[in-house]
Motif scaffolding. Sequence first.
Motif, PDB file in Angstrom:
ATOM      1  N   SER A  88     -11.033  -1.027   1.673  1.00  0.00           N
ATOM      2  CA  SER A  88     -10.196  -0.347   2.676  1.00  0.00           C
ATOM      3  C   SER A  88      -9.539  -1.323   3.665  1.00  0.00           C
ATOM      4  N   GLU A  89     -10.240  -2.402   3.998  1.00  0.00           N
ATOM      5  CA  GLU A  89      -9.622  -3.370   4.923  1.00  0.00           C
ATOM      6  C   GLU A  89      -8.372  -3.993   4.305  1.00  0.00           C
ATOM      7  N   ALA A  90      -8.478  -4.346   3.022  1.00  0.00           N
ATOM      8  CA  ALA A  90      -7.310  -4.915   2.324  1.00  0.00           C
ATOM      9  C   ALA A  90      -6.202  -3.871   2.219  1.00  0.00           C
ATOM     10  N   THR A 110       0.326  -3.419   6.146  1.00  0.00           N
ATOM     11  CA  THR A 110       0.860  -3.699   7.480  1.00  0.00           C
ATOM     12  C   THR A 110       1.435  -5.112   7.597  1.00  0.00           C
ATOM     13  N   THR A 163       0.857  -1.188   0.000  1.00  0.00           N
ATOM     14  CA  THR A 163       0.000   0.000   0.000  1.00  0.00           C
ATOM     15  C   THR A 163       0.889   1.234   0.000  1.00  0.00           C
ATOM     16  N   ASP A 184     -14.538   0.191  -0.903  1.00  0.00           N
ATOM     17  CA  ASP A 184     -14.895  -1.008  -0.122  1.00  0.00           C
ATOM     18  C   ASP A 184     -13.720  -1.984   0.035  1.00  0.00           C
ATOM     19  N   VAL A 232      -5.383  -1.511   4.311  1.00  0.00           N
ATOM     20  CA  VAL A 232      -4.652  -1.444   5.586  1.00  0.00           C
ATOM     21  C   VAL A 232      -3.892  -2.752   5.817  1.00  0.00           C
ATOM     22  N   GLY A 233      -4.536  -3.885   5.566  1.00  0.00           N
ATOM     23  CA  GLY A 233      -3.885  -5.184   5.782  1.00  0.00           C
ATOM     24  C   GLY A 233      -2.632  -5.332   4.936  1.00  0.00           C
ATOM     25  N   PHE A 235      -5.283 -11.743   0.923  1.00  0.00           N
ATOM     26  CA  PHE A 235      -6.353 -10.744   0.869  1.00  0.00           C
ATOM     27  C   PHE A 235      -7.331 -10.999  -0.282  1.00  0.00           C
TER      28      PHE A 235
END
Length: 191
Positions: free
Chosen positions: A76-78, A84, A33, A74, A80-81, A96
Amino acid sequence: MKEFPIEKAFMLIEPGPVVFVTTAVGRRKNIMTISWTMVMDFTPKLAFVTGSWNHSYQALLQTKECVIAIPSADMSEAVVGIGTCSGADTDKFRKFGLTPAKAKAIKVPLVAECIANIECRVIDHALDLGVNFLDTADMYGCGDNERLVGQAIRRRRDEVVLATKFGNVRDEQGNFLGVIWRKTRRPSTLN
Ligand SMILES: Cc1cc2nc3c(=O)[nH]c(=O)nc-3n(C[C@H](O)[C@H](O)[C@H](O)COP(=O)(O)O)c2cc1C
């Protein structure tokens, strides 16, 4: 008025948008990211900031290729994941649930789930490192890659031996008609 230290003040200017950057060395693909992105000019040159603390960086240096993929809200979780954990020990495409898709002009995968994918080459850095031979082809993106390489090296043309593969014939809509294989054979006779 509140005072703000300069080390934090630069964060008030959001470069954005948050994107994925994919890389690949051989079959080992990776994705990270990046929010520190910027369009530099109309050529189009893009910039992003990263460094040797990331696993992707070595791949970028080695292959000089990457894809900038723009995720939808939609995802957004991926986002951040993926930002990190490291490709050094994780297959992030698998973890992911992202689908690598074949790019047109480079060997790095697109991300099928993303809104858009931009195929990129790190040209300037390659020249700085001593690369002086660039190879393109009229079939890479229907002439797009030749134009892109031309724009990217226009101020450093004397430093580069430039080769292009040609002879692919297309109609005005870009449909592939064939390859000119004899000097005398005209494109209009090919089927
Ligand atoms: C929202 C977000 C934005 C990020 N932006 C950047 C960035 O601009 N530059 C950078 O080097 N790392 C950035 N990171 C951190 C990297 O994505 C992170 O270090 C990642 O684990 C690197 O993966 P890799 O080791 O597989 O290359 C960001 C992470 C997140 C979650």
